[in-house]
Design an enzyme around this catalytic site. Sequence first.
Site, PDB file in Angstrom:
ATOM      1  N   ASP A 114     -48.847  65.984  81.735  1.00 12.03           N
ATOM      2  CA  ASP A 114     -47.484  65.849  81.224  1.00 12.03           C
ATOM      3  C   ASP A 114     -47.445  66.298  79.620  1.00 12.03           C
ATOM      4  OD1 ASP A 114     -44.546  64.896  81.757  1.00 12.03           O
ATOM      5  OD2 ASP A 114     -44.913  64.269  79.569  1.00 12.03           O
ATOM      6  N   ASN A 122     -38.017  73.290  73.972  1.00 15.19           N
ATOM      7  CA  ASN A 122     -36.724  73.796  74.432  1.00 15.19           C
ATOM      8  C   ASN A 122     -35.486  73.650  73.452  1.00 15.19           C
ATOM      9  OD1 ASN A 122     -37.669  74.621  76.835  1.00 15.19           O
ATOM     10  ND2 ASN A 122     -37.371  72.834  78.034  1.00 15.19           N
ATOM     11  N   HIS A 127     -35.533  78.126  75.926  1.00 21.62           N
ATOM     12  CA  HIS A 127     -36.288  77.958  77.151  1.00 21.62           C
ATOM     13  C   HIS A 127     -37.128  78.811  77.317  1.00 21.62           C
ATOM     14  CE1 HIS A 127     -34.106  74.576  78.512  1.00 21.62           C
ATOM     15  NE2 HIS A 127     -33.011  74.901  77.999  1.00 21.62           N
ATOM     16  N   ASP A 131     -40.538  78.261  78.841  1.00 18.36           N
ATOM     17  CA  ASP A 131     -41.253  78.933  80.101  1.00 18.36           C
ATOM     18  C   ASP A 131     -42.759  79.621  79.689  1.00 18.36           C
ATOM     19  OD1 ASP A 131     -38.867  77.961  81.304  1.00 18.36           O
ATOM     20  OD2 ASP A 131     -38.065  80.071  81.571  1.00 18.36           O
ATOM     21  N   GLU A 158     -42.041  69.743  82.996  1.00 10.48           N
ATOM     22  CA  GLU A 158     -43.444  69.718  82.160  1.00 10.48           C
ATOM     23  C   GLU A 158     -44.314  69.006  83.044  1.00 10.48           C
ATOM     24  OE1 GLU A 158     -40.957  66.645  79.913  1.00 10.48           O
ATOM     25  OE2 GLU A 158     -40.387  68.352  81.100  1.00 10.48           O
TER      26      GLU A 158
END
Length: 246
Positions: A114, A122, A127, A131, A158
């Site tokens: 994680d 973000n 974003h 990404d 994530e």
Amino acid sequence: MGDVPLGLVVQPTHSRLLQHLPRHPIVSLVTGLTLAYLLYLVLHGYTRLAHQHRRVHATNTELRREIRTRSQLQEEVEWLARHDELTQLPNRRLFMETLEANATQRPLSVLICDVDHFKRVNDHQGHLIGDRYLDQLGRTGRRIIEPHDGLFARYGGEEFVACLPQADAEQAREIAETLRQGLQDAELRHHDGRILTASIGVVTLVDGPLDVAVLMQAADDALYRAKAEGRNRVRAAPPLTAMENV
């Protein structure tokens, strides 16, 4: 009267003329016309057959093209059903299928990774940057996991997971540490300049039947401990045995 010359004129009839007409030219003419007509029929038939053959060939070609197109679309649909569109990694579905396919392998290890404080990426950088970071993590994970005959997948958001057949607890922990260090070495940064890190939970099934829910819960508990102890670290659950899976 005797001094007047006389002349005899014979007027043949139509039927008599036909009787004396030579037969060979007529027979030749009729034969020639018949042969010409037969040749026309043959050529006409050949032309129609050739035209039909071209139409059938064109139809078959178009049919094969459509079959190829449908096959490609089917392959794309099947691929998308088992892969993450952003990272091109296997998705949760394919990860679960891989676990089931390796149900009899012992040892069988699982990692849950994680990204720490990913929401900040973000929120502060957008974003698109988020990404890009996820894609980078995906490529790093594949580079580290696949040489060990493992599968690295995007689990959701994530979170990433890895299936490592035949990796014992020590090997799995070493691989997880390499993955954690690999992300840190990529030097992906938060808006304040801090390095992006990840926490990883590890579990190994050493004996007994595969219970996916138990296996994933143990890995998730180890991940929670890694988060609780300060993040950017690897924590392993105790190896699972037949007694613990009863």
